[in-house]
Design a protein around this motif. Structure first.
Motif, PDB file in Angstrom:
ATOM      1  N   THR A  45       0.819  -1.206   0.000  1.00  0.00           N
ATOM      2  CA  THR A  45       0.000   0.000   0.000  1.00  0.00           C
ATOM      3  C   THR A  45       0.858   1.263   0.000  1.00  0.00           C
ATOM      4  OG1 THR A  45      -1.986   0.977   0.959  1.00  0.00           O
ATOM      5  CG2 THR A  45      -0.301   0.266   2.514  1.00  0.00           C
ATOM      6  N   VAL A  46       2.055   1.214   0.590  1.00  0.00           N
ATOM      7  CA  VAL A  46       3.092   2.225   0.367  1.00  0.00           C
ATOM      8  C   VAL A  46       4.206   1.506  -0.372  1.00  0.00           C
ATOM      9  CG1 VAL A  46       4.712   3.851   1.396  1.00  0.00           C
ATOM     10  CG2 VAL A  46       2.469   3.527   2.437  1.00  0.00           C
ATOM     11  N   LEU A  47       4.376   1.838  -1.641  1.00  0.00           N
ATOM     12  CA  LEU A  47       5.195   1.033  -2.533  1.00  0.00           C
ATOM     13  C   LEU A  47       6.611   0.836  -2.034  1.00  0.00           C
ATOM     14  CD1 LEU A  47       4.001   2.616  -5.879  1.00  0.00           C
ATOM     15  CD2 LEU A  47       3.636   0.242  -5.192  1.00  0.00           C
ATOM     16  N   ASN A  48       7.222   1.911  -1.574  1.00  0.00           N
ATOM     17  CA  ASN A  48       8.637   1.835  -1.210  1.00  0.00           C
ATOM     18  C   ASN A  48       8.856   1.433   0.246  1.00  0.00           C
ATOM     19  OD1 ASN A  48       7.453   4.393  -0.696  1.00  0.00           O
ATOM     20  ND2 ASN A  48       9.461   5.343  -0.452  1.00  0.00           N
ATOM     21  N   MET A  49       7.823   0.881   0.884  1.00  0.00           N
ATOM     22  CA  MET A  49       7.961   0.305   2.221  1.00  0.00           C
ATOM     23  C   MET A  49       7.288  -1.060   2.260  1.00  0.00           C
ATOM     24  SD  MET A  49       7.518   3.490   4.836  1.00  0.00           S
ATOM     25  CE  MET A  49       8.758   4.796   4.879  1.00  0.00           C
ATOM     26  N   PRO A  50       7.738  -1.984   1.394  1.00  0.00           N
ATOM     27  CA  PRO A  50       7.025  -3.261   1.270  1.00  0.00           C
ATOM     28  C   PRO A  50       7.062  -4.124   2.514  1.00  0.00           C
ATOM     29  CG  PRO A  50       9.096  -3.308   0.063  1.00  0.00           C
ATOM     30  CD  PRO A  50       8.898  -1.890   0.495  1.00  0.00           C
ATOM     31  N   GLY A  51       8.084  -3.974   3.354  1.00  0.00           N
ATOM     32  CA  GLY A  51       8.159  -4.788   4.555  1.00  0.00           C
ATOM     33  C   GLY A  51       7.493  -4.159   5.757  1.00  0.00           C
ATOM     34  N   LYS A  52       7.072  -2.904   5.619  1.00  0.00           N
ATOM     35  CA  LYS A  52       6.519  -2.175   6.757  1.00  0.00           C
ATOM     36  C   LYS A  52       5.028  -1.895   6.626  1.00  0.00           C
ATOM     37  CE  LYS A  52      10.915   0.080   7.807  1.00  0.00           C
ATOM     38  NZ  LYS A  52      11.632   1.363   7.985  1.00  0.00           N
ATOM     39  N   THR A  53       4.501  -1.999   5.422  1.00  0.00           N
ATOM     40  CA  THR A  53       3.065  -1.825   5.226  1.00  0.00           C
ATOM     41  C   THR A  53       2.519  -3.070   4.537  1.00  0.00           C
ATOM     42  OG1 THR A  53       3.372  -0.700   3.099  1.00  0.00           O
ATOM     43  CG2 THR A  53       3.266   0.683   5.062  1.00  0.00           C
ATOM     44  N   TYR A  54       1.218  -3.211   4.539  1.00  0.00           N
ATOM     45  CA  TYR A  54       0.612  -4.435   4.035  1.00  0.00           C
ATOM     46  C   TYR A  54       0.497  -4.453   2.507  1.00  0.00           C
ATOM     47  CZ  TYR A  54      -3.531  -1.364   4.177  1.00  0.00           C
ATOM     48  OH  TYR A  54      -4.416  -0.330   4.008  1.00  0.00           O
ATOM     49  N   ARG A  55       0.361  -5.644   1.951  1.00  0.00           N
ATOM     50  CA  ARG A  55       0.136  -5.754   0.515  1.00  0.00           C
ATOM     51  C   ARG A  55      -1.280  -5.297   0.202  1.00  0.00           C
ATOM     52  NH1 ARG A  55      -0.534 -11.970  -1.539  1.00  0.00           N
ATOM     53  NH2 ARG A  55      -2.607 -12.350  -0.705  1.00  0.00           N
ATOM     54  N   GLU A  56      -1.468  -4.772  -1.016  1.00  0.00           N
ATOM     55  CA  GLU A  56      -2.752  -4.144  -1.347  1.00  0.00           C
ATOM     56  C   GLU A  56      -3.158  -4.627  -2.733  1.00  0.00           C
ATOM     57  OE1 GLU A  56      -6.052  -1.611  -1.611  1.00  0.00           O
ATOM     58  OE2 GLU A  56      -4.562  -2.012  -3.142  1.00  0.00           O
ATOM     59  N   LEU A  57      -4.298  -5.300  -2.822  1.00  0.00           N
ATOM     60  CA  LEU A  57      -4.642  -5.988  -4.067  1.00  0.00           C
ATOM     61  C   LEU A  57      -5.292  -5.098  -5.110  1.00  0.00           C
ATOM     62  CD1 LEU A  57      -5.774  -9.513  -2.804  1.00  0.00           C
ATOM     63  CD2 LEU A  57      -3.514  -8.734  -3.555  1.00  0.00           C
ATOM     64  N   SER A  58      -5.912  -3.976  -4.738  1.00  0.00           N
ATOM     65  CA  SER A  58      -6.427  -3.084  -5.775  1.00  0.00           C
ATOM     66  C   SER A  58      -5.263  -2.409  -6.508  1.00  0.00           C
ATOM     67  CB  SER A  58      -7.392  -2.046  -5.199  1.00  0.00           C
ATOM     68  OG  SER A  58      -6.754  -1.138  -4.328  1.00  0.00           O
ATOM     69  N   ALA A  59      -4.228  -2.006  -5.763  1.00  0.00           N
ATOM     70  CA  ALA A  59      -3.022  -1.451  -6.400  1.00  0.00           C
ATOM     71  C   ALA A  59      -2.385  -2.486  -7.307  1.00  0.00           C
ATOM     72  CB  ALA A  59      -2.027  -0.994  -5.328  1.00  0.00           C
ATOM     73  N   THR A  60      -2.274  -3.715  -6.813  1.00  0.00           N
ATOM     74  CA  THR A  60      -1.652  -4.790  -7.600  1.00  0.00           C
ATOM     75  C   THR A  60      -2.419  -5.044  -8.896  1.00  0.00           C
ATOM     76  OG1 THR A  60      -0.817  -5.821  -5.564  1.00  0.00           O
ATOM     77  CG2 THR A  60      -0.925  -7.204  -7.531  1.00  0.00           C
ATOM     78  N   ALA A  61      -3.743  -5.061  -8.817  1.00  0.00           N
ATOM     79  CA  ALA A  61      -4.558  -5.304 -10.010  1.00  0.00           C
ATOM     80  C   ALA A  61      -4.416  -4.175 -11.022  1.00  0.00           C
ATOM     81  CB  ALA A  61      -6.017  -5.484  -9.612  1.00  0.00           C
ATOM     82  N   LEU A  62      -4.419  -2.932 -10.553  1.00  0.00           N
ATOM     83  CA  LEU A  62      -4.279  -1.796 -11.463  1.00  0.00           C
ATOM     84  C   LEU A  62      -2.925  -1.809 -12.152  1.00  0.00           C
ATOM     85  CD1 LEU A  62      -5.878   0.938  -9.189  1.00  0.00           C
ATOM     86  CD2 LEU A  62      -6.795   0.167 -11.389  1.00  0.00           C
ATOM     87  N   ILE A  63      -1.884  -2.118 -11.406  1.00  0.00           N
ATOM     88  CA  ILE A  63      -0.544  -2.185 -12.002  1.00  0.00           C
ATOM     89  C   ILE A  63      -0.477  -3.323 -13.005  1.00  0.00           C
ATOM     90  CG2 ILE A  63       1.893  -2.611 -11.500  1.00  0.00           C
ATOM     91  CD1 ILE A  63       1.361  -1.194  -8.758  1.00  0.00           C
ATOM     92  N   ALA A  64      -1.063  -4.463 -12.657  1.00  0.00           N
ATOM     93  CA  ALA A  64      -1.097  -5.594 -13.601  1.00  0.00           C
ATOM     94  C   ALA A  64      -1.796  -5.201 -14.891  1.00  0.00           C
ATOM     95  CB  ALA A  64      -1.804  -6.786 -12.959  1.00  0.00           C
ATOM     96  N   ALA A  65      -2.938  -4.525 -14.774  1.00  0.00           N
ATOM     97  CA  ALA A  65      -3.688  -4.109 -15.966  1.00  0.00           C
ATOM     98  C   ALA A  65      -2.852  -3.189 -16.839  1.00  0.00           C
ATOM     99  CB  ALA A  65      -4.977  -3.411 -15.542  1.00  0.00           C
ATOM    100  N   GLY A  66      -2.169  -2.224 -16.220  1.00  0.00           N
ATOM    101  CA  GLY A  66      -1.364  -1.287 -16.985  1.00  0.00           C
ATOM    102  C   GLY A  66      -0.178  -1.940 -17.666  1.00  0.00           C
ATOM    103  N   LEU A  67       0.485  -2.850 -16.955  1.00  0.00           N
ATOM    104  CA  LEU A  67       1.635  -3.547 -17.546  1.00  0.00           C
ATOM    105  C   LEU A  67       1.197  -4.401 -18.736  1.00  0.00           C
ATOM    106  CD1 LEU A  67       3.485  -4.679 -14.286  1.00  0.00           C
ATOM    107  CD2 LEU A  67       4.239  -2.900 -15.881  1.00  0.00           C
ATOM    108  N   LEU A  68       0.138  -5.187 -18.556  1.00  0.00           N
ATOM    109  CA  LEU A  68      -0.311  -6.075 -19.631  1.00  0.00           C
ATOM    110  C   LEU A  68      -0.837  -5.284 -20.829  1.00  0.00           C
ATOM    111  CD1 LEU A  68      -2.078  -8.797 -17.456  1.00  0.00           C
ATOM    112  CD2 LEU A  68       0.098  -9.014 -18.655  1.00  0.00           C
ATOM    113  N   HIS A  69      -1.593  -4.231 -20.570  1.00  0.00           N
ATOM    114  CA  HIS A  69      -2.107  -3.369 -21.635  1.00  0.00           C
ATOM    115  C   HIS A  69      -0.950  -2.699 -22.371  1.00  0.00           C
ATOM    116  CE1 HIS A  69      -5.332  -0.103 -22.716  1.00  0.00           C
ATOM    117  NE2 HIS A  69      -4.560  -0.396 -23.750  1.00  0.00           N
TER     118      HIS A  69
END
Length: 215
Positions: A110-134
């Motif tokens: 949920t804070v990209l540059n603090m992956p070990g200190k904040t939780y994973r976030e699936l809406s961000a992950t899905a949006l990034i996946a969509a943009g990369l694949l598109h």
């Protein structure tokens, strides 16, 4: 902000609106994209005359919206528009910056540059996946972005749970605003929920792109 105007302008043949829309990504980049890290801040505060948060904190879903939106804008303005290459460069810079922060399981925090200190976030992950694949599909991004996009989508898909009450996409953070103080805690303490509408929409965007890929 630009996706609907770009689509509407193209469908209506409104060149003035299309040109206005095409100029916006560069303006947003000037005020919100970090010049060194190439990731995006949450907002711009006029009174401070600065992006906010002032410290280098990059909200995952906000960057995901950028990644998902820019290929759509490029689709609608077309390859011959004078702003096309500029927007494509912004997309490429953002994609390469994001890939540095993809977690081992394919998700983003949920804070990209603090992956070990904040939780994973699936809406961000899905949006990034969509943009990369598109982006890869349309030639806006290098093929090196394909496997990270697939990995991100699959991490979202594999997180979906089912029971007698229905199908659930978990780990979607609630509405997030930049706080005047303690911006880091504002992101970290935002609660997560299941099946929040914008999280489902993000997953649908990613699923559409993945479906096109596998076909």
């Amino acid at each position: 902000f630009c996706v609907f105007p770009a689509r509407y302008a193209k469908e209506q043949g409104d060149k003035q609106l299309l040109d206005f829309t095409a100029r916006q990504p560069e303006i947003y980049s000037r005020y919100l994209q970090d010049k060194d890290d190439k990731l995006w801040y949450h907002s711009y505060w006029i009174r401070l005359k600065s992006h906010y948060p002032v410290s280098k904190l990059y909200w995952g879903r906000g960057n995901g919206w950028v990644m998902c939106a820019l290929p759509m804008i490029l689709d609608h303005i077309g390859p011959d528009h004078p702003e096309h290459q500029k927007i494509r460069g912004i997309l490429q810079d953002t994609a390469q910056a994001l890939l540095k922060y993809q977690r081992e399981d394919g998700t983003f925090a949920t804070v990209l540059n603090m992956p070990g200190k904040t939780y994973r976030e699936l809406s961000a992950t899905a949006l990034i996946a969509a943009g990369l694949l598109h982006g890869v599909r349309c030639g806006y991004l290098d093929k090196c972005c394909l496997q990270p996009g697939i990995k991100a989508f699959r991490s979202v898909a594999e997180s979906i749970t089912t029971n007698d009450n229905g199908v659930f996409l978990p780990e979607i953070s609630g509405s997030t605003i930049p706080l005047p103080l303690f911006s880091y805690l504002g992101y970290k303490l935002t609660p997560r929920a299941k099946n929040v509408a914008y999280g489902i929409a993000a997953a649908v965007f990613a699923a559409i792109e993945y479906d096109i890929y596998i076909k």
